[in-house]
Design an enzyme around this catalytic site. Structure first.
Site, PDB file in Angstrom:
ATOM      1  N   GLU A 255      -1.901  -6.195   7.957  1.00  0.00           N
ATOM      2  CA  GLU A 255      -1.282  -5.707   9.247  1.00  0.00           C
ATOM      3  C   GLU A 255      -2.159  -6.012  10.389  1.00  0.00           C
ATOM      4  OE1 GLU A 255      -0.691  -1.452   8.816  1.00  0.00           O
ATOM      5  OE2 GLU A 255       0.661  -1.634   7.186  1.00  0.00           O
TER       6      GLU A 255
ATOM      7  N   GLU B 222       8.654  -4.765  10.663  1.00  0.00           N
ATOM      8  CA  GLU B 222       8.868  -3.266  10.269  1.00  0.00           C
ATOM      9  C   GLU B 222       9.264  -2.406  11.264  1.00  0.00           C
ATOM     10  OE1 GLU B 222       6.182  -1.337   7.379  1.00  0.00           O
ATOM     11  OE2 GLU B 222       7.368   0.347   7.438  1.00  0.00           O
TER      12      GLU B 222
ATOM     13  N   ASP C 286      -0.933  -6.291  -0.941  1.00  0.00           N
ATOM     14  CA  ASP C 286      -1.457  -5.727   0.424  1.00  0.00           C
ATOM     15  C   ASP C 286      -2.801  -5.574   0.592  1.00  0.00           C
ATOM     16  OD1 ASP C 286       0.493  -5.168   2.558  1.00  0.00           O
ATOM     17  OD2 ASP C 286       0.931  -3.135   1.858  1.00  0.00           O
TER      18      ASP C 286
ATOM     19  N   ASP D 158       0.862  -1.238   0.056  1.00  0.00           N
ATOM     20  CA  ASP D 158       0.141  -0.025  -0.032  1.00  0.00           C
ATOM     21  C   ASP D 158       0.836   1.075   0.037  1.00  0.00           C
ATOM     22  OD1 ASP D 158       0.827  -0.005   2.583  1.00  0.00           O
ATOM     23  OD2 ASP D 158      -1.413  -0.083   3.538  1.00  0.00           O
ATOM     24  N   SER D 159       2.064   1.172   0.002  1.00  0.00           N
ATOM     25  CA  SER D 159       3.369   2.209  -0.130  1.00  0.00           C
ATOM     26  C   SER D 159       3.128   2.696  -1.480  1.00  0.00           C
ATOM     27  CB  SER D 159       4.600   1.781   0.032  1.00  0.00           C
ATOM     28  OG  SER D 159       4.953   0.381  -0.552  1.00  0.00           O
TER      29      SER D 159
HETATM   30  O1  KIV Z   1       3.512  -1.231   1.729  1.00  0.00           O
HETATM   31  C1  KIV Z   1       4.866  -1.685   1.747  1.00  0.00           C
HETATM   32  O2  KIV Z   1       5.632  -1.298   1.086  1.00  0.00           O
HETATM   33  C2  KIV Z   1       4.929  -2.634   2.863  1.00  0.00           C
HETATM   34  C3  KIV Z   1       6.329  -2.672   3.202  1.00  0.00           C
HETATM   35  C4  KIV Z   1       7.086  -1.492   3.683  1.00  0.00           C
HETATM   36  C5  KIV Z   1       6.640  -4.096   4.037  1.00  0.00           C
HETATM   37  O3  KIV Z   1       4.165  -3.029   3.675  1.00  0.00           O
END
Ligand code: KIV
Length: 296
Positions: free
Chosen positions: A121, A197, A90, A51-52
Site C-alpha cells: 500500500e 480502492e 499482501d 491482509d483482509s
Molecule cells: O486485503 C485485501 O483484501 C485487499 C483488497 C481489498 C484489495 O487489499
C-alpha cells in the site's frame, strides 16, 4: 479436469496483455486451500491473499494486527490450492517500512509462501521499496486510494483536508490529480498492476486510461481494467453489506441454517441415521454377545 485448469497459468505479463486486449481481469481474495481451489475452477485470474484475512478469517480488529507469519501461512495454503491463478500476497503492516524489510518480507512470501507476486500500500513513501523489489525480480502490485493498513492517516495526508478523513478518494480535481501523479510514480517504479480502492469512478477512469499497466478496482467504478472483491462479501459470509460489493450468494445464511438443523437433529436423535453408521458383521456380533454372556 475443469476447463479452467487447461488455460495457461496467469503471469504478470498475461495480466498486462489482458489490458492491451481490452479484456477485464477478475480478482478475488482467497485465504485457504478449499477457497483457492474454487477460485481456480472458476477461472479467476488473481487469488489475493490480502491482509483482509485478519478481519475476515482471524478475528482481528484491524489489518494492522496481521503479521508476515499470518500471510506466509495463508499464502502457502492458497498456493497448494491454485494451479492457474496468479497468487498475489499482501505485504502486511510494518513489513515494508524500509527497503531491507520489504526485500526480506517479499522474499519470504515468494520463497516460503509460494506467491507469484506481492502487493504493498502507498504511493511516494513506498517508491524506494518498490524499486528495490522490482530490481530483485519480484512482481509488485501497488495499492492507492483507501489503504486500510494506515486507516485515516494516509487519507488525511492524501486529501490534505484537516480534521476530516475522506474515505472515497478522487472527489475533486486536486485529489484526482494527486492520485494520478502517485499512480504514474508507482508505474515508473515498476509495479505491473495497481489496485484502486474506494476511488470515484471518474478519477479511476482517468488513472486507468493514463496508465499502461492494468488497474484493478474495488469500489472504484466500472472503468478499471479489472475488479477485485473480498470473497467473503461476494459469498454473503459478512454481516454487513457494503456498497462497493455485490452479494452473489448468501452462504452465511445457508450455513447458519444448516448448523441449526444439525444441532436439532443431534438433540432429537435424528443424526446420525442408519445411512451414517458402520455395522459389525451379524455373525461377529452374535459371537460377541455369546462370549459376553458366557463371561458373565
Ligand atoms: O486485503 C485485501 O483484501 C485487499 C483488497 C481489498 C484489495 O487489499
Amino acid at each position: 479436469m475443469p476447463e479452467s485448469l487447461s488455460l495457461p497459468r496467469v503471469t504478470a505479463s498475461y495480466l498486462c496483455a489482458k489490458k492491451a486486449r481490452g479484456e477485464k481481469i477478475a480478482a478475488l481474495t482467497a485465504y485457504d486451500y478449499p477457497m483457492a481451489r474454487l477460485l481456480d475452477r472458476a477461472s479467476i485470474d488473481i487469488a489475493l491473499v490480502g491482509d483482509s484475512v485478519g478481519t475476515n478469517v482471524l478475528g482481528y480488529r484491524s489489518e494492522q494486527q496481521v503479521t508476515i507469519e499470518d500471510i506466509v501461512h495463508h499464502t502457502r495454503a492458497v498456493r497448494r490450492g491454485v494451479e492457474r491463478a496468479f497468487v498475489l500476497a499482501d505485504l502486511p503492516f510494518l513489513s515494508y517500512h524500509s527497503t531491507e524489510a520489504a526485500l526480506l518480507s517479499a522474499g519470504r512470501l515468494i520463497q516460503e509462501g509460494g506467491a507469484d507476486g506481492v502487493k504493498l500500500e502507498g504511493g511516494t513513501r513506498v517508491l524506494p521499496q518498490t524499486e528495490a523489489m522490482v530490481r530483485a525480480g519480484i512482481p509488485v502490485v501497488g495499492h492507492l486510494g483507501f489503504t486500510p493498513q494506515s486507516h485515516g492517516r494516509d487519507l488525511y495526508a492524501f486529501s490534505g483536508r484537516r480534521g476530516t478523513v475522506a474515505r472515497v478518494q478522487g472527489r475533486d480535481a486536486a485529489e484526482a490529480k494527486l492520485l494520478l501523479a502517485e499512480a504514474r510514480r508507482l508505474q515508473d517504479a515498476g509495479v505491473f498492476a495497481l489496485v484502486l480502492e474506494m476511488v470515484t469512478e471518474e478519477a479511476a477512469q482517468l488513472v486507468s486510461q493514463a496508465l499502461e499497466i492494468p488497474t484493478i478496482g474495488i469500489g472504484a467504478g466500472r472503468h478499471c481494467d479489472g475488479q477485485v472483491l473480498i470473497v467473503h462479501d461476494l459469498l454473503g459470509f459478512s454481516s454487513v453489506e457494503l456498497r462497493l460489493a455485490k452479494v452473489y450468494a448468501r452462504l452465511g445464511e445457508e450455513a447458519t441454517k444448516a448448523l441449526s438443523i444439525y444441532r436439532e437433529e443431534v438433540a432429537g436423535g435424528i443424526f446420525p441415521g442408519e445411512e451414517n453408521v458402520f455395522h459389525m458383521e451379524p455373525a461377529a456380533f452374535a459371537q460377541l454377545r455369546e462370549q459376553l454372556a458366557a463371561e458373565n
